[in-house]
Every structure is written in structure tokens, then in C-alpha cells.
Scaffold this motif. Structure first.
Motif, PDB file in Angstrom:
ATOM      1  N   ALA A 160      -3.662  -6.789 -17.451  1.00  0.00           N
ATOM      2  CA  ALA A 160      -2.524  -6.963 -16.236  1.00  0.00           C
ATOM      3  C   ALA A 160      -2.852  -7.333 -15.012  1.00  0.00           C
ATOM      4  N   LEU A 161      -4.059  -6.809 -14.578  1.00  0.00           N
ATOM      5  CA  LEU A 161      -4.577  -7.334 -13.351  1.00  0.00           C
ATOM      6  C   LEU A 161      -4.946  -8.945 -13.496  1.00  0.00           C
ATOM      7  N   SER A 162      -5.529  -9.222 -14.659  1.00  0.00           N
ATOM      8  CA  SER A 162      -5.711 -10.805 -14.767  1.00  0.00           C
ATOM      9  C   SER A 162      -4.266 -11.477 -14.809  1.00  0.00           C
ATOM     10  N   THR A 163      -3.452 -11.278 -15.410  1.00  0.00           N
ATOM     11  CA  THR A 163      -2.066 -11.599 -15.143  1.00  0.00           C
ATOM     12  C   THR A 163      -1.478 -11.711 -14.013  1.00  0.00           C
ATOM     13  N   ALA A 164      -1.788 -10.629 -13.049  1.00  0.00           N
ATOM     14  CA  ALA A 164      -1.325 -10.476 -11.852  1.00  0.00           C
ATOM     15  C   ALA A 164      -2.061 -11.351 -10.695  1.00  0.00           C
ATOM     16  N   LEU A 165      -3.223 -11.400 -10.937  1.00  0.00           N
ATOM     17  CA  LEU A 165      -4.014 -12.407 -10.247  1.00  0.00           C
ATOM     18  C   LEU A 165      -3.615 -14.019 -10.375  1.00  0.00           C
ATOM     19  N   ARG A 166      -3.590 -14.287 -11.759  1.00  0.00           N
ATOM     20  CA  ARG A 166      -3.087 -15.578 -12.025  1.00  0.00           C
ATOM     21  C   ARG A 166      -1.645 -15.996 -11.420  1.00  0.00           C
ATOM     22  N   TYR A 167      -0.823 -15.165 -11.558  1.00  0.00           N
ATOM     23  CA  TYR A 167       0.521 -15.086 -10.820  1.00  0.00           C
ATOM     24  C   TYR A 167       0.443 -15.312  -9.407  1.00  0.00           C
ATOM     25  N   ILE A 168      -0.350 -14.666  -8.779  1.00  0.00           N
ATOM     26  CA  ILE A 168      -0.087 -14.693  -7.243  1.00  0.00           C
ATOM     27  C   ILE A 168      -1.429 -15.866  -6.620  1.00  0.00           C
ATOM     28  N   SER A 169      -2.101 -16.410  -7.764  1.00  0.00           N
ATOM     29  CA  SER A 169      -3.015 -17.356  -7.371  1.00  0.00           C
ATOM     30  C   SER A 169      -2.362 -18.653  -6.906  1.00  0.00           C
ATOM     31  N   HIS A 170      -0.996 -18.907  -7.395  1.00  0.00           N
ATOM     32  CA  HIS A 170      -0.511 -20.268  -7.186  1.00  0.00           C
ATOM     33  C   HIS A 170       0.369 -20.128  -5.850  1.00  0.00           C
ATOM     34  N   ARG A 171       0.885 -19.039  -5.334  1.00  0.00           N
ATOM     35  CA  ARG A 171       1.607 -18.896  -4.178  1.00  0.00           C
ATOM     36  C   ARG A 171       1.512 -17.316  -3.755  1.00  0.00           C
ATOM     37  N   ASP A 172       1.752 -17.261  -2.318  1.00  0.00           N
ATOM     38  CA  ASP A 172       2.005 -15.777  -2.208  1.00  0.00           C
ATOM     39  C   ASP A 172       3.068 -15.129  -2.830  1.00  0.00           C
ATOM     40  N   ARG A 173       3.072 -13.922  -3.366  1.00  0.00           N
ATOM     41  CA  ARG A 173       4.485 -13.365  -4.009  1.00  0.00           C
ATOM     42  C   ARG A 173       4.535 -11.800  -3.379  1.00  0.00           C
ATOM     43  N   THR A 174       5.927 -11.633  -3.555  1.00  0.00           N
ATOM     44  CA  THR A 174       6.134 -10.226  -2.851  1.00  0.00           C
ATOM     45  C   THR A 174       5.872  -9.147  -4.132  1.00  0.00           C
ATOM     46  N   GLU A 175       5.796  -7.777  -3.827  1.00  0.00           N
ATOM     47  CA  GLU A 175       5.544  -6.867  -4.701  1.00  0.00           C
ATOM     48  C   GLU A 175       6.612  -6.777  -5.693  1.00  0.00           C
ATOM     49  N   GLU A 209       4.584   1.218 -17.189  1.00  0.00           N
ATOM     50  CA  GLU A 209       4.846   1.595 -15.696  1.00  0.00           C
ATOM     51  C   GLU A 209       3.512   2.045 -14.869  1.00  0.00           C
ATOM     52  N   ASP A 210       2.744   2.686 -15.702  1.00  0.00           N
ATOM     53  CA  ASP A 210       1.506   3.303 -14.984  1.00  0.00           C
ATOM     54  C   ASP A 210       0.661   2.354 -14.837  1.00  0.00           C
ATOM     55  N   ILE A 211       0.609   1.254 -15.669  1.00  0.00           N
ATOM     56  CA  ILE A 211      -0.536   0.071 -15.568  1.00  0.00           C
ATOM     57  C   ILE A 211      -0.005  -0.764 -14.390  1.00  0.00           C
ATOM     58  N   ILE A 212       1.180  -0.996 -14.364  1.00  0.00           N
ATOM     59  CA  ILE A 212       2.015  -1.805 -13.295  1.00  0.00           C
ATOM     60  C   ILE A 212       1.689  -1.212 -11.986  1.00  0.00           C
ATOM     61  N   GLY A 213       1.835   0.130 -11.768  1.00  0.00           N
ATOM     62  CA  GLY A 213       1.950   0.845 -10.499  1.00  0.00           C
ATOM     63  C   GLY A 213       0.160   0.602  -9.982  1.00  0.00           C
ATOM     64  N   GLY A 214      -0.700   0.963 -10.823  1.00  0.00           N
ATOM     65  CA  GLY A 214      -2.064   0.986 -10.526  1.00  0.00           C
ATOM     66  C   GLY A 214      -2.387  -0.587 -10.230  1.00  0.00           C
ATOM     67  N   VAL A 215      -2.039  -1.435 -10.996  1.00  0.00           N
ATOM     68  CA  VAL A 215      -2.524  -2.976 -10.469  1.00  0.00           C
ATOM     69  C   VAL A 215      -1.632  -3.139  -9.244  1.00  0.00           C
ATOM     70  N   LEU A 216      -0.568  -2.904  -8.768  1.00  0.00           N
ATOM     71  CA  LEU A 216      -0.040  -3.116  -7.511  1.00  0.00           C
ATOM     72  C   LEU A 216      -0.344  -2.498  -6.524  1.00  0.00           C
ATOM     73  N   SER A 217      -1.004  -1.131  -6.603  1.00  0.00           N
ATOM     74  CA  SER A 217      -1.675  -0.502  -5.793  1.00  0.00           C
ATOM     75  C   SER A 217      -2.938  -1.095  -5.538  1.00  0.00           C
ATOM     76  N   PHE A 218      -3.903  -1.543  -6.459  1.00  0.00           N
ATOM     77  CA  PHE A 218      -4.961  -2.238  -6.171  1.00  0.00           C
ATOM     78  C   PHE A 218      -4.882  -3.696  -5.485  1.00  0.00           C
ATOM     79  N   LEU A 219      -3.576  -4.317  -5.714  1.00  0.00           N
ATOM     80  CA  LEU A 219      -3.475  -5.579  -5.025  1.00  0.00           C
ATOM     81  C   LEU A 219      -2.968  -5.497  -3.704  1.00  0.00           C
ATOM     82  N   LYS A 220      -2.537  -4.399  -3.412  1.00  0.00           N
ATOM     83  CA  LYS A 220      -1.975  -4.050  -2.041  1.00  0.00           C
ATOM     84  C   LYS A 220      -3.102  -3.591  -1.122  1.00  0.00           C
ATOM     85  N   GLU A 221      -4.057  -2.753  -1.794  1.00  0.00           N
ATOM     86  CA  GLU A 221      -5.258  -2.234  -1.079  1.00  0.00           C
ATOM     87  C   GLU A 221      -6.161  -3.298  -0.586  1.00  0.00           C
ATOM     88  N   GLN A 222      -6.130  -4.412  -1.643  1.00  0.00           N
ATOM     89  CA  GLN A 222      -7.062  -5.591  -1.188  1.00  0.00           C
ATOM     90  C   GLN A 222      -6.410  -6.542  -0.278  1.00  0.00           C
TER      91      GLN A 222
END
Length: 159
Positions: A13-28, A42-55
Motif C-alpha cells: 500500500a505504501l509503495s502504491t501510494a508513493l508511486r501515486y504521489i510521485s507524479h504530482r502533489d495529491r490530497t489526503e 481501512e487500517d492499512i490505508i490509515g497507517g499509510v496516510l499517517s506515515f505520508l502526512k508525518e513525512q
């Protein structure tokens, strides 16, 4: 998602999200939608979003500020706000960003009026017919400009 462990799912999920946001800025909201569409729990998505926001990879405030700055000379503020709401930006955050950001769209209304004049072959502001003026004003109103902004723009426009 098959028989994957929590850690494997999280990494995918993190890899998918990072690929998705690498093209352009995205909203939560956009990242959430993408991961949800891909079927992550949902718990995986929540964890990934928390990480992306923290970073700092996902920051709705930064996204909204940049969006306004990029489009304020091309679109009405009403249209910009609607587009940001559609991208999942919270109204409270939008209010704060609007107060902190220069939102003068006089350049946008001027460009929109110029485009309408050119489209109709109008070369002299003084010779515009009542019908053409109404058509231009209606077109600008449909683009999200307020009646007051249109009136001011039409009064001060010179070719």
C-alpha cells in the motif's frame, strides 16, 4: 488481497501510494480513494496516510495554497474553491488558506473578458452591443465570477 501478512500489505500500500504521489502533489482524499479503489483494508490505508502526512508527502494545506496560487490568474475564486472541495479539502482549512493567501483574481477576470471579446471579434469596447455584453457577462457568470467582479471588470477593461 490474498493471504498477505499485515506488513506485506502495508508495504504494498505504501509503495502504491508513493508511486501515486510521485507524479504530482495529491490530497489526503485522493490518496485515500486510490488505496480504497485498490482494495486495501481501512487500517492499512490509515497507517499509510499517517506515515505520508508525518513525512510531509501529503499536506492538504500546502496543496490548497499552491492550487490557489497556480490558478488565481486563470479561474474564478469560486471555481477554485469548488475544485478544492471536490478534491476533499476541508471547508475550515479552505477558509484559513483563503485568509492567508493573496486571492486577487482581477487578472483572471481580465483574461476571461479578453478571451470573450476575441471569441466574438470585438475590437472596441465602446462598440459592444447590448446583446454581446449580456452574452459575455452570462459566460463569465457561468465560469464562477461574481456579478460584482464581472461589472467591475467590464467597466475597467480596455483593449
Amino acid at each position: 488481497m490474498g493471504e498477505m501478512t499485515y506488513d506485506e500489505l502495508y508495504k504494498n500500500a505504501l509503495s502504491t501510494a508513493l508511486r501515486y504521489i510521485s507524479h504530482r502533489d495529491r490530497t489526503e482524499y485522493e490518496v485515500l480513494g486510490r488505496l480504497g479503489k485498490d482494495g486495501y483494508p481501512e487500517d492499512i490505508i490509515g497507517g499509510v496516510l499517517s506515515f505520508l502526512k508525518e513525512q510531509g508527502y501529503v499536506n492538504d494545506r500546502r496543496y490548497a495554497e499552491y492550487y490557489i496560487v497556480c490558478y488565481k490568474d486563470k479561474r474564478s475564486i469560486r471555481r477554485i474553491l469548488q475544485e478544492l472541495k471536490n478534491k476533499g479539502i476541508d471547508e475550515e482549512l479552505l477558509s484559513a488558506v483563503m485568509q492567508a493567501t493573496d486571492t486577487d483574481t482581477s487578472g483572471a477576470i481580465r483574461n476571461a473578458i479578453k478571451k470573450q471579446f476575441t471569441k466574438r471579434g470585438i475590437r472596441d469596447v465602446e462598440e459592444i452591443s447590448y446583446e454581446d455584453k449580456n452574452k459575455i457577462m452570462a459566460a463569465l457568470f457561468r465560469q464562477g465570477y461574481s456579478a460584482e467582479d464581472i461589472r467591475k471588470g467590464m467597466e475597467t477593461y480596455t483593449i
